[in-house]
Design a protein around this motif. Structure first.
Motif, PDB file in Angstrom:
ATOM      1  N   MET A   1       0.846  -1.178   0.000  1.00  0.00           N
ATOM      2  CA  MET A   1       0.000   0.000   0.000  1.00  0.00           C
ATOM      3  C   MET A   1       0.889   1.238   0.000  1.00  0.00           C
ATOM      4  O   MET A   1       1.855   1.312   0.752  1.00  0.00           O
ATOM      5  N   ILE A   2       0.596   2.189  -0.874  1.00  0.00           N
ATOM      6  CA  ILE A   2       1.385   3.409  -0.940  1.00  0.00           C
ATOM      7  C   ILE A   2       0.547   4.584  -0.444  1.00  0.00           C
ATOM      8  O   ILE A   2      -0.666   4.567  -0.520  1.00  0.00           O
ATOM      9  N   GLY A   3       1.218   5.604   0.088  1.00  0.00           N
ATOM     10  CA  GLY A   3       0.528   6.776   0.595  1.00  0.00           C
ATOM     11  C   GLY A   3       0.091   7.701  -0.527  1.00  0.00           C
ATOM     12  O   GLY A   3       0.451   7.525  -1.701  1.00  0.00           O
ATOM     13  N   ILE A   4      -0.657   8.724  -0.158  1.00  0.00           N
ATOM     14  CA  ILE A   4      -1.190   9.665  -1.140  1.00  0.00           C
ATOM     15  C   ILE A   4      -0.074  10.388  -1.878  1.00  0.00           C
ATOM     16  O   ILE A   4      -0.101  10.488  -3.101  1.00  0.00           O
ATOM     17  N   ASP A   5       0.918  10.893  -1.147  1.00  0.00           N
ATOM     18  CA  ASP A   5       2.009  11.623  -1.811  1.00  0.00           C
ATOM     19  C   ASP A   5       2.778  10.731  -2.775  1.00  0.00           C
ATOM     20  O   ASP A   5       3.102  11.136  -3.886  1.00  0.00           O
ATOM     21  N   GLY A   6       3.045   9.506  -2.357  1.00  0.00           N
ATOM     22  CA  GLY A   6       3.736   8.569  -3.233  1.00  0.00           C
ATOM     23  C   GLY A   6       2.904   8.228  -4.454  1.00  0.00           C
ATOM     24  O   GLY A   6       3.420   8.092  -5.561  1.00  0.00           O
ATOM     25  N   CYS A   7       1.612   8.098  -4.248  1.00  0.00           N
ATOM     26  CA  CYS A   7       0.689   7.808  -5.344  1.00  0.00           C
ATOM     27  C   CYS A   7       0.698   8.940  -6.364  1.00  0.00           C
ATOM     28  O   CYS A   7       0.822   8.714  -7.564  1.00  0.00           O
ATOM     29  N   LEU A   8       0.572  10.174  -5.888  1.00  0.00           N
ATOM     30  CA  LEU A   8       0.566  11.322  -6.809  1.00  0.00           C
ATOM     31  C   LEU A   8       1.887  11.429  -7.558  1.00  0.00           C
ATOM     32  O   LEU A   8       1.898  11.717  -8.763  1.00  0.00           O
ATOM     33  N   GLN A   9       2.992  11.185  -6.869  1.00  0.00           N
ATOM     34  CA  GLN A   9       4.304  11.241  -7.525  1.00  0.00           C
ATOM     35  C   GLN A   9       4.411  10.186  -8.620  1.00  0.00           C
ATOM     36  O   GLN A   9       4.874  10.461  -9.719  1.00  0.00           O
ATOM     37  N   ARG A  10       3.952   8.978  -8.329  1.00  0.00           N
ATOM     38  CA  ARG A  10       4.006   7.909  -9.334  1.00  0.00           C
ATOM     39  C   ARG A  10       3.097   8.219 -10.515  1.00  0.00           C
ATOM     40  O   ARG A  10       3.441   7.923 -11.659  1.00  0.00           O
ATOM     41  N   ILE A  11       1.937   8.818 -10.265  1.00  0.00           N
ATOM     42  CA  ILE A  11       1.048   9.200 -11.362  1.00  0.00           C
ATOM     43  C   ILE A  11       1.726  10.251 -12.235  1.00  0.00           C
ATOM     44  O   ILE A  11       1.657  10.186 -13.463  1.00  0.00           O
ATOM     45  N   MET A  12       2.402  11.214 -11.618  1.00  0.00           N
ATOM     46  CA  MET A  12       3.075  12.265 -12.381  1.00  0.00           C
ATOM     47  C   MET A  12       4.248  11.718 -13.201  1.00  0.00           C
ATOM     48  O   MET A  12       4.692  12.360 -14.146  1.00  0.00           O
ATOM     49  N   GLU A  13       4.721  10.529 -12.881  1.00  0.00           N
ATOM     50  CA  GLU A  13       5.800   9.894 -13.649  1.00  0.00           C
ATOM     51  C   GLU A  13       5.287   9.177 -14.899  1.00  0.00           C
ATOM     52  O   GLU A  13       6.079   8.756 -15.738  1.00  0.00           O
ATOM     53  N   ILE A  14       3.981   9.042 -15.046  1.00  0.00           N
ATOM     54  CA  ILE A  14       3.417   8.438 -16.249  1.00  0.00           C
ATOM     55  C   ILE A  14       3.676   9.411 -17.404  1.00  0.00           C
ATOM     56  O   ILE A  14       3.381  10.601 -17.287  1.00  0.00           O
ATOM     57  N   PRO A  15       4.240   8.944 -18.516  1.00  0.00           N
ATOM     58  CA  PRO A  15       4.537   9.856 -19.626  1.00  0.00           C
ATOM     59  C   PRO A  15       3.317  10.676 -20.067  1.00  0.00           C
ATOM     60  O   PRO A  15       2.236  10.132 -20.258  1.00  0.00           O
ATOM     61  N   GLY A  16       3.521  11.975 -20.169  1.00  0.00           N
ATOM     62  CA  GLY A  16       2.484  12.881 -20.611  1.00  0.00           C
ATOM     63  C   GLY A  16       1.656  13.490 -19.496  1.00  0.00           C
ATOM     64  O   GLY A  16       0.862  14.404 -19.747  1.00  0.00           O
ATOM     65  N   ALA A  17       1.803  13.012 -18.258  1.00  0.00           N
ATOM     66  CA  ALA A  17       1.014  13.548 -17.144  1.00  0.00           C
ATOM     67  C   ALA A  17       1.386  15.002 -16.888  1.00  0.00           C
ATOM     68  O   ALA A  17       2.557  15.339 -16.770  1.00  0.00           O
ATOM     69  N   ARG A  18       0.377  15.862 -16.841  1.00  0.00           N
ATOM     70  CA  ARG A  18       0.602  17.284 -16.560  1.00  0.00           C
ATOM     71  C   ARG A  18       0.118  17.672 -15.177  1.00  0.00           C
ATOM     72  O   ARG A  18       0.694  18.544 -14.546  1.00  0.00           O
ATOM     73  N   SER A  19      -0.973  17.056 -14.719  1.00  0.00           N
ATOM     74  CA  SER A  19      -1.476  17.354 -13.381  1.00  0.00           C
ATOM     75  C   SER A  19      -2.338  16.205 -12.890  1.00  0.00           C
ATOM     76  O   SER A  19      -2.881  15.440 -13.683  1.00  0.00           O
ATOM     77  N   VAL A  20      -2.434  16.108 -11.568  1.00  0.00           N
ATOM     78  CA  VAL A  20      -3.295  15.111 -10.940  1.00  0.00           C
ATOM     79  C   VAL A  20      -3.931  15.752  -9.713  1.00  0.00           C
ATOM     80  O   VAL A  20      -3.279  16.502  -8.993  1.00  0.00           O
ATOM     81  N   THR A  21      -5.211  15.452  -9.518  1.00  0.00           N
ATOM     82  CA  THR A  21      -5.930  15.923  -8.339  1.00  0.00           C
ATOM     83  C   THR A  21      -6.686  14.748  -7.735  1.00  0.00           C
ATOM     84  O   THR A  21      -7.400  14.045  -8.445  1.00  0.00           O
ATOM     85  N   LEU A  22      -6.508  14.527  -6.448  1.00  0.00           N
ATOM     86  CA  LEU A  22      -7.286  13.537  -5.709  1.00  0.00           C
ATOM     87  C   LEU A  22      -8.461  14.295  -5.103  1.00  0.00           C
ATOM     88  O   LEU A  22      -8.280  15.298  -4.412  1.00  0.00           O
ATOM     89  N   VAL A  23      -9.676  13.822  -5.388  1.00  0.00           N
ATOM     90  CA  VAL A  23     -10.884  14.567  -5.057  1.00  0.00           C
ATOM     91  C   VAL A  23     -11.788  13.772  -4.115  1.00  0.00           C
ATOM     92  O   VAL A  23     -11.980  12.569  -4.303  1.00  0.00           O
ATOM     93  N   ASP A  24     -12.347  14.469  -3.138  1.00  0.00           N
ATOM     94  CA  ASP A  24     -13.402  13.912  -2.303  1.00  0.00           C
ATOM     95  C   ASP A  24     -14.712  14.205  -3.020  1.00  0.00           C
ATOM     96  O   ASP A  24     -15.168  15.346  -3.058  1.00  0.00           O
ATOM     97  N   GLY A  25     -15.291  13.193  -3.621  1.00  0.00           N
ATOM     98  CA  GLY A  25     -16.499  13.369  -4.416  1.00  0.00           C
ATOM     99  C   GLY A  25     -17.725  13.758  -3.613  1.00  0.00           C
ATOM    100  O   GLY A  25     -18.680  14.299  -4.148  1.00  0.00           O
ATOM    101  N   ALA A  26     -17.721  13.505  -2.310  1.00  0.00           N
ATOM    102  CA  ALA A  26     -18.862  13.883  -1.477  1.00  0.00           C
ATOM    103  C   ALA A  26     -18.934  15.399  -1.318  1.00  0.00           C
ATOM    104  O   ALA A  26     -20.006  15.987  -1.372  1.00  0.00           O
ATOM    105  N   SER A  27     -17.772  16.031  -1.140  1.00  0.00           N
ATOM    106  CA  SER A  27     -17.740  17.476  -0.914  1.00  0.00           C
ATOM    107  C   SER A  27     -17.327  18.264  -2.158  1.00  0.00           C
ATOM    108  O   SER A  27     -17.561  19.464  -2.224  1.00  0.00           O
ATOM    109  N   GLY A  28     -16.678  17.588  -3.116  1.00  0.00           N
ATOM    110  CA  GLY A  28     -16.167  18.288  -4.290  1.00  0.00           C
ATOM    111  C   GLY A  28     -14.876  19.040  -4.018  1.00  0.00           C
ATOM    112  O   GLY A  28     -14.487  19.914  -4.792  1.00  0.00           O
ATOM    113  N   LEU A  29     -14.189  18.694  -2.933  1.00  0.00           N
ATOM    114  CA  LEU A  29     -12.957  19.383  -2.559  1.00  0.00           C
ATOM    115  C   LEU A  29     -11.726  18.575  -2.930  1.00  0.00           C
ATOM    116  O   LEU A  29     -11.735  17.342  -2.894  1.00  0.00           O
TER     117      LEU A  29
END
Length: 126
Positions: A1-29
């Protein structure tokens, strides 16, 4: 299991990634974000994409027998957006929005890698 920061960093390493946002869909934040949010900040991103996810999930025309929506793809002229429900369940209320540029990204590879990263983040067996 990886943490949120590690997850976002790994997503940003995918070729072509420009931005990533983790969203709470209940609040929209936005819970966390990484990369360049040039057009809108991560909070506007979270609010807008929450509306998209809710609209898609509430559309009976997109519902099929026993098949839940787990991913939404929005393809534009200069890139594409992947909206993935974490663990494939909107009741969990978390999803990620990743923006990829068309020039450096590969939709198939991005989808494959993103799914694997999110599975690890959720702690599910691969």
């Amino acid at each position: 299991m990886i943490g949120i920061d590690g997850c976002l960093q790994r997503i940003m390493e995918i070729p072509g990634a420009r931005s990533v946002t983790l969203v709470d869909g209940a609040s929209g934040l936005a819970i966390a974000a990484a990369g360049r949010h040039d057009l809108v900040d991560e909070h506007e991103d979270a609010a807008g994409t929450t509306d998209v996810v809710r609209a898609v999930l509430g559309c009976s025309a997109l519902a099929t027998d026993g098949d839940d929506v787990s991913e939404i793809i929005v393809y534009g002229t200069s890139g594409y957006h992947l909206l993935n429900l974490v663990n494939g369940d909107f009741d969990g209320r978390l999803f990620v929005h990743v923006l990829f540029d068309e020039e450096n990204g590969n939709l198939a590879m991005a989808r494959f890698r993103l799914k694997n990263i999110l599975t690890e983040m959720a702690g599910d067996p691969a």
